[in-house]
Scaffold this active site. Structure first.
Site, mmCIF file in Angstrom:
data_model
loop_
_atom_site.group_PDB
_atom_site.id
_atom_site.type_symbol
_atom_site.label_atom_id
_atom_site.label_comp_id
_atom_site.label_asym_id
_atom_site.label_seq_id
_atom_site.Cartn_x
_atom_site.Cartn_y
_atom_site.Cartn_z
ATOM 1 C CG ASP A 1 40.604 41.437 46.270
ATOM 2 O OD1 ASP A 1 40.920 42.697 47.065
ATOM 3 O OD2 ASP A 1 41.313 41.630 45.699
ATOM 4 C CG HIS B 1 37.214 43.322 47.492
ATOM 5 N ND1 HIS B 1 36.702 44.486 46.441
ATOM 6 C CD2 HIS B 1 38.116 43.137 46.249
ATOM 7 C CE1 HIS B 1 36.381 44.358 45.365
ATOM 8 N NE2 HIS B 1 37.057 43.404 45.710
ATOM 9 C CE LYS C 1 35.286 46.302 40.843
ATOM 10 N NZ LYS C 1 36.191 45.984 42.047
#
Ligand code: 5BU
Length: 291
Positions: free
Chosen positions: A64, A88, A119
């Site tokens: 991250d 991400h 997601k």
């Protein structure tokens, strides 16, 4: 070994969907990652279990960080100790396609899979576009991605529709069955229905993002975020379990560690430390004749 595998399948079939929240009684015979690699037919599950058994690691690092250089430096440092790098990609300020190519080269060099923690959560038609188009074109480089199941089966079918002849069978999906954050809205019933969806779409769904073992199907992999050396949390409602508790007691397969590793002074050393603890907890969970 053949006898053990058959025995476990028979047991597993009887207990494919087990109650969420509260413990799944551990299956009397737990298979090793090497045995699961032999048993599972989905190429991504097979590859992941093979990497885990070969490199002796059930650690995923959550990268991250927010620049291309930080991401590449981290991936190279922790690469020897991980089975999977979780990204991400939308938090990278200077994203370009060269980053994707360099990341793929590092995945080849160190033998790990790339998991984009996107997601997805929309209707089928929208997630097809989100998976294949835009700046990131996730389907082209991420071996694995994940989806919330709030929109029902459409999200799975929409992502599957984004695969082409080249990527079909070379991409795996994880369903978000549970979350680590305090007071999250996922209920036991939602988790249960997510487990059913995973089993129904098992030609694409390879497992769960979850907080505990949910399925006795040996080809479903359980991957758990919210892991830190101390049982703690952060000031934005993240909740941490320790690696040994997540693997040994909650029965998950892979731990995901972010800040515990990428914020460490020595990222490689921290990754090795988490890997060693998580791998030992896995070994301890195997029946004596399997170690
Ligand atoms: P941490 O720095 O180890 O707290 O990072 C955890 C990562 O896992 C971070 O990228 C989250 O987006 C991700 N995560 C999580 O923490 N909890 C969840 O329930 C899910 C994902 Br789903």
């Amino acid at each position: 070994m053949l006898f053990m595998i058959l025995f476990t399948i028979i047991l597993g079939l009887g207990m494919l969907t087990t109650p969420a929240h509260g413990h799944v009684p551990s299956a009397p015979v737990k298979l090793s990652f090497a045995e699961r690699a032999t048993l599972c037919t989905h190429p991504i599950s097979k590859k992941l279990f093979t990497i885990m058994a070969g490199k002796q690691t059930n650690l995923a690092v959550s990268a991250d960080v927010t620049t291309k250089q930080q991401l590449l430096t981290l991936a190279d440092a922790v690469g020897p100790y991980i089975c999977m790098l979780k990204t991400h990609i939308d938090i990278i300020n200077d994203f370009d396609w060269d980053l994707v190519e360099q990341l793929q080269a590092l995945a080849d060099k160190h033998n790990f899979l790339i998991f984009e923690d996107r997601k997805f959560a929309d209707i089928g038609n929208t997630v097809t576009h989100q998976y294949t188009q835009g700046v990131h074109r996730i389907v082209e480089w991420a071996h694995i991605t994940n989806a919330h199941t709030v929109s029902g089966p459409s999200v799975i079918e929409g992502l599957y529709a984004g695969l082409n002849d080249h990527t079909k069978n070379q991409r795996g999906l994880l369903l978000l069955a549970q979350m680590s954050s305090k007071e999250n809205l996922i209920s036991a019933e939602y988790t249960q229905k997510t487990i059913q969806l995973a089993h129904h779409y098992s030609d694409f769904v390879i497992g769960f993002i979850c907080q505990e073992q949910l399925s006795n199907d040996p080809c479903m992999i359980h991957i758990t975020p919210g892991v830190h050396l101390s049982k703690s949390g952060d000031d934005l409602k993240q909740q941490y379990n320790t690696p040994a508790y997540a693997i040994g007691t909650l029965g998950t397969d892979i731990i995901i560690v972010g800040r515990g590793i990428y914020q460490a002074f020595d990222q490689a050393q921290a990754a090795k430390q988490y890997r060693d603890i998580a791998w030992q907890a896995y070994l301890d969970s195997l029946p004596p004749f399997d170690k």
